[in-house]
Motif scaffolding. Structure first.
Motif, mmCIF file in Angstrom:
data_model
loop_
_atom_site.group_PDB
_atom_site.id
_atom_site.type_symbol
_atom_site.label_atom_id
_atom_site.label_comp_id
_atom_site.label_asym_id
_atom_site.label_seq_id
_atom_site.Cartn_x
_atom_site.Cartn_y
_atom_site.Cartn_z
ATOM 1 N N LEU A 21 58.822 -34.196 68.338
ATOM 2 C CA LEU A 21 58.545 -33.866 69.730
ATOM 3 C C LEU A 21 57.720 -34.980 70.341
ATOM 4 O O LEU A 21 56.836 -35.513 69.702
ATOM 5 C CB LEU A 21 57.745 -32.556 69.814
ATOM 6 N N MET A 22 58.040 -35.305 71.559
ATOM 7 C CA MET A 22 57.235 -36.308 72.231
ATOM 8 C C MET A 22 55.924 -35.686 72.686
ATOM 9 O O MET A 22 55.806 -34.480 72.852
ATOM 10 C CB MET A 22 57.983 -36.861 73.445
ATOM 11 N N ALA A 23 54.960 -36.559 72.861
ATOM 12 C CA ALA A 23 53.691 -36.045 73.360
ATOM 13 C C ALA A 23 53.920 -35.392 74.713
ATOM 14 O O ALA A 23 54.587 -35.942 75.579
ATOM 15 C CB ALA A 23 52.696 -37.183 73.479
ATOM 16 N N VAL A 24 53.370 -34.196 74.853
ATOM 17 C CA VAL A 24 53.603 -33.472 76.103
ATOM 18 C C VAL A 24 52.593 -33.877 77.167
ATOM 19 O O VAL A 24 52.857 -33.794 78.349
ATOM 20 C CB VAL A 24 53.515 -31.942 75.888
ATOM 21 N N ILE A 138 51.307 -30.789 71.347
ATOM 22 C CA ILE A 138 50.897 -32.156 71.709
ATOM 23 C C ILE A 138 51.888 -33.160 71.127
ATOM 24 O O ILE A 138 52.356 -34.053 71.791
ATOM 25 C CB ILE A 138 49.487 -32.464 71.179
ATOM 26 N N PHE A 139 52.181 -33.003 69.854
ATOM 27 C CA PHE A 139 53.188 -33.861 69.240
ATOM 28 C C PHE A 139 53.624 -33.258 67.912
ATOM 29 O O PHE A 139 52.984 -32.345 67.382
ATOM 30 C CB PHE A 139 52.674 -35.297 69.035
ATOM 31 N N GLY A 140 54.718 -33.783 67.395
ATOM 32 C CA GLY A 140 55.197 -33.349 66.090
ATOM 33 C C GLY A 140 55.646 -34.552 65.288
ATOM 34 O O GLY A 140 56.020 -35.591 65.843
ATOM 35 N N ARG A 141 55.580 -34.432 63.977
ATOM 36 C CA ARG A 141 55.979 -35.544 63.118
ATOM 37 C C ARG A 141 56.675 -34.994 61.881
ATOM 38 O O ARG A 141 56.366 -33.909 61.404
ATOM 39 C CB ARG A 141 54.746 -36.343 62.667
ATOM 40 N N ARG A 142 57.583 -35.794 61.375
ATOM 41 C CA ARG A 142 58.275 -35.420 60.141
ATOM 42 C C ARG A 142 58.364 -36.649 59.250
ATOM 43 O O ARG A 142 58.707 -37.737 59.718
ATOM 44 C CB ARG A 142 59.674 -34.927 60.493
ATOM 45 N N TYR A 143 58.060 -36.476 58.000
ATOM 46 C CA TYR A 143 58.146 -37.570 57.035
ATOM 47 C C TYR A 143 59.016 -37.137 55.870
ATOM 48 O O TYR A 143 58.951 -35.997 55.427
ATOM 49 C CB TYR A 143 56.759 -37.962 56.509
ATOM 50 N N VAL A 144 59.798 -38.069 55.391
ATOM 51 C CA VAL A 144 60.704 -37.794 54.274
ATOM 52 C C VAL A 144 60.432 -38.807 53.172
ATOM 53 O O VAL A 144 60.184 -39.982 53.446
ATOM 54 C CB VAL A 144 62.177 -37.915 54.725
ATOM 55 N N GLY A 145 60.464 -38.349 51.943
ATOM 56 C CA GLY A 145 60.251 -39.271 50.837
ATOM 57 C C GLY A 145 60.648 -38.630 49.529
ATOM 58 O O GLY A 145 61.199 -37.519 49.500
ATOM 59 N N SER A 146 60.371 -39.341 48.469
ATOM 60 C CA SER A 146 60.664 -38.780 47.156
ATOM 61 C C SER A 146 59.688 -37.646 46.870
ATOM 62 O O SER A 146 58.665 -37.496 47.537
ATOM 63 C CB SER A 146 60.552 -39.864 46.089
ATOM 64 N N ARG A 147 60.020 -36.882 45.868
ATOM 65 C CA ARG A 147 59.219 -35.703 45.562
ATOM 66 C C ARG A 147 57.771 -36.081 45.271
ATOM 67 O O ARG A 147 56.840 -35.373 45.655
ATOM 68 C CB ARG A 147 59.843 -35.021 44.350
ATOM 69 N N GLU A 148 57.582 -37.221 44.610
ATOM 70 C CA GLU A 148 56.224 -37.640 44.251
ATOM 71 C C GLU A 148 55.409 -38.057 45.469
ATOM 72 O O GLU A 148 54.200 -38.213 45.384
ATOM 73 C CB GLU A 148 56.262 -38.813 43.259
ATOM 74 N N GLN A 149 56.098 -38.254 46.600
ATOM 75 C CA GLN A 149 55.398 -38.797 47.763
ATOM 76 C C GLN A 149 54.930 -37.729 48.741
ATOM 77 O O GLN A 149 54.527 -38.057 49.857
ATOM 78 C CB GLN A 149 56.316 -39.785 48.488
ATOM 79 N N TRP A 150 54.988 -36.474 48.330
ATOM 80 C CA TRP A 150 54.650 -35.451 49.312
ATOM 81 C C TRP A 150 53.206 -35.582 49.798
ATOM 82 O O TRP A 150 52.917 -35.337 50.970
ATOM 83 C CB TRP A 150 54.908 -34.051 48.755
ATOM 84 N N ARG A 151 52.308 -36.037 48.916
ATOM 85 C CA ARG A 151 50.929 -36.215 49.367
ATOM 86 C C ARG A 151 50.831 -37.309 50.428
ATOM 87 O O ARG A 151 50.116 -37.167 51.416
ATOM 88 C CB ARG A 151 50.032 -36.593 48.191
ATOM 89 N N ASP A 152 51.537 -38.399 50.175
ATOM 90 C CA ASP A 152 51.556 -39.483 51.164
ATOM 91 C C ASP A 152 52.039 -38.961 52.515
ATOM 92 O O ASP A 152 51.513 -39.328 53.565
ATOM 93 C CB ASP A 152 52.486 -40.617 50.710
ATOM 94 N N ALA A 153 53.066 -38.115 52.456
ATOM 95 C CA ALA A 153 53.615 -37.569 53.703
ATOM 96 C C ALA A 153 52.553 -36.766 54.459
ATOM 97 O O ALA A 153 52.390 -36.908 55.665
ATOM 98 C CB ALA A 153 54.828 -36.697 53.389
ATOM 99 N N VAL A 154 51.825 -35.933 53.725
ATOM 100 C CA VAL A 154 50.789 -35.129 54.379
ATOM 101 C C VAL A 154 49.676 -36.035 54.908
ATOM 102 O O VAL A 154 49.167 -35.846 56.026
ATOM 103 C CB VAL A 154 50.230 -34.073 53.404
#
Lengths: 434, 177
Positions: A21-24, A138-154
């Motif tokens: 989502l774009m910043a509103v 305000i905004f939304g974000r989505r990150y995709v990665g390998s299973r081990e990278q879930w912490r990085d995503a958060v």
């Protein structure tokens, strides 16, 4: 609301976040006016992340990560009563809408709703951030990665929140390098700034000391002592490495420049420990200090134009500043008789260092311009080797107490130490990445 | 001034050695005062009739084993100056090195645990350099003497006591051919 799910087709890692989502808010880059130092904190509610697909990742752990990140950023406090938060979240999920007033009633100003899902090969984490007073995303974000990278995503989402709402650069994605001897030899390790994801970088089976980062958080320089010789080495966190210097005598305290193209070290090849400036590959050493005293522990100012270092020219170790090409040093620590291990704030004029106070090493800062000294730590335990985070607000250091050494971080505006490491072994000589 | 000091130290070294060896096999050295005092090898050509040491052949001089010569020297807390009680140790090391001119020595500087890890790395180097400067002053070639600091990384005695600390503040000599 995160109504439609968009799967990122690419398996490329986390480098390219997908904006949901774009910043509103109309054109505003900084959503909140959060004062840098002692400002009132913005209260955030973080309900349990929604799980989608297979239960690959622990949704509760994802919330813990984001709460730790925001709660220690310096700008946010977390709604403490998780029971109320969870109940309100359940109501939201049943009703299919967000009860902004209910969330506000918990004292929250910002709501972070997250989802986490995926399969064995790929994990996605997404979050939408709401301004509760306005009842808007305000905004939304989505990150995709390998299973081990879930912490990085958060962590990425945490830094996005800090940046979107305050305009400041967060530290959630940063790493801390350190030295440990759990294998029997001192080796360089790296962990996430919150103490998780520890992994070994060097396998030299010798004594590795004083790691410091090159810009970009991918490569480190450090000193290796092996068979009665010191050498300075470069190590990539992916495992590769090479020798940079092996001058006779001292090859210590290496400090890569802010641009990564040069480094500072102490060498004794000319008969006395002096400060030298070299190319990043270890070539072309240029001597910056000339004297008979001990010159050690150099570090760069953030603009690369000045150098702070330790000298005992006054009889005891004190911290001095000079131009990055040399010149007459100016003493900046005027209190105490043992001040070592300077590190220059990436944000300005503060140098953090170790000071012996009543027989105990404590962490202090000194303002290079005004000379104002502030003590950050107190109590028993030897605190050493402070290193700034990139926000110029957090400092990591080691504490030796009861025969064991662990790493702590402290927010210089709050002065409440947070322990980052636990378990067997010692954790020494931390260096915070950019 | 420094040069004079070095020369004086050098001469002192030779005299001290002669004095020490006065009652042993090297008596003959004193018989020829015109000998160049700068090199000890010259004492080798001596007649062997009345040598008291059975295991010393006619044309060799007795050489102490390295292990008994290269004793550690010690330092005060936070200091790197050579202490008077260690001057004799360094003297013997210098003598030995002059007689064994193929040998190189790596001087390791060590510290107790009480300084910061970081500053101790510099202090250890200064201790090694102080021992090196002293030996150079006694005539040992600088190129034969390397230095390395171990800071507080390798204590001899890991305990936290005055006794342990005083043992750990040391320069240690590692001999290599």
């Amino acid at each position: 609301m995160l109504g439609q799910k968009r799967r990122c087709a690419s398996r490329a890692m986390l480098a390219v976040p997908l904006m949901l989502l774009m910043a509103v808010t109309a054109g505003a880059q900084v959503h909140l006016n959060v004062s840098k130092a002692f400002g009132q904190k913005v209260i955030v509610a973080v309900p349990l992340f929604e799980l989608e697909g297979g239960t690959i990742v622990d949704a509760a752990a994802a919330r813990d990560v984001i709460e730790f990140d925001l709660g220690h950023s310096g700008y946010f406090s977390i709604v403490e009563n998780r029971e109320f938060v969870d109940e309100t979240e359940i109501d939201d999920r049943i009703s299919g809408r967000i009860a902004f007033q209910e969330w506000s009633a918990l004292g929250a100003e910002i709501l972070v709703k997250g989802k986490i899902g995926g399969d064995l090969s790929e994990v996605y984490v997404e979050a939408t951030i709401y301004d509760l007073a306005q009842g808007k995303a305000i905004f939304g974000r989505r990150y995709v990665g390998s299973r081990e990278q879930w912490r990085d995503a958060v962590h990425n989402i945490s830094d996005d929140i800090v940046f979107k709402l305050t305009g400041e650069t967060g530290i959630a994605k940063t790493k801390i390098a350190f030295v440990s001897a759990v294998t029997g030899s001192k080796e360089v390790y790296v962990m996430d700034y919150d103490g998780e994801n520890r992994r070994r970088v060097t396998r030299q089976d010798a004594i590795a000391i004083s790691p410091d980062w090159f810009p970009g958080a991918e490569e480190l320089a450090y000193t290796l002592i092996r068979e009665s010789r010191q050498e300075c080495r470069r190590a990539s966190i992916s495992g590769s490495g090479e020798r940079l210097t092996a001058f006779p005598g001292l090859n210590a305290f290496v400090s890569p420049s802010p641009r990564g193209d040069e480094m500072l070290m102490s060498l004794s090849k000319d008969g006395n420990p002096e400060i030298y400036r070299l190319r990043a590959d270890g070539s072309d050493p240029r001597r910056l200090t000339f004297g008979r005293s001990t010159e050690s522990s150099p570090c760069w100012s953030p603009d690369g134009r000045r150098v702070a270092f330790v000298s005992d020219r006054a009889g005891v170790p004190q911290i001095y500043v000079m131009g990055a090409s040399g010149g007459t040093p100016r003493r900046v620590t005027l209190q105490g008789n043992y001040n070592t291990s300077p590190d220059w704030s990436p944000k300005g004029e503060l140098i953090v260092y170790t000071s012996r106070i009543s027989g105990t090493f404590q962490i202090c800062t000194v303002d290079v311009e005004t000379g104002e000294t502030i003590r950050l730590t107190s109590g028993a335990g030897q605190k050493e080797d402070p290193s700034w985070a990139r926000d110029g607000r957090h400092v990591v250091y080691s504490v030796k107490q009861g025969g064991k050494t662990d790493l702590y971080m402290i927010d210089i505006y709050e002065l409440e130490p947070v322990r980052l490491t636990s378990g067997a072994g010692d954790y020494l000589s931390p260096a915070w990445s950019d | 001034m420094r040069k004079n000091l070095a020369l004086a130290a050098c001469l002192f070294a030779v005299f001290a050695m002669l004095a020490l060896s006065g009652c042993g096999s090297k008596e003959e050295v004193m018989a020829d005062p015109t000998e160049d005092l700068g090199t000890t090898e010259d004492v080798g050509a001596i007649s062997g009739d009345d040598l008291p040491l059975a295991d010393v052949s006619d044309d060799t001089i007795y050489i102490e084993p390295a292990s008994s010569v290269f004793a550690d020297i010690y330092f005060e807390f936070d200091q790197y100056n050579i202490l008077p009680q260690d001057e004799a140790v360094l003297q013997r090391i210098a003598n030995w090195l002059r007689e064994n001119d193929q040998v190189r020595v790596m001087i390791e500087g060590h510290c107790d645990e009480r300084g910061t890890n970081e500053y101790n790395m510099a202090l250890g180097e200064q201790r090694a350099l102080a021992a090196r400067r002293y030996l150079v002053g006694l005539g040992v070639g600088a190129a034969r003497l390397g230095t390395v600091s171990y800071g507080e990384e390798q204590p001899l005695d890991p305990r936290s006591s005055e006794d342990a600390w005083s043992k750990n503040r040391r320069a240690h000599f590692v001999v290599s051919e």
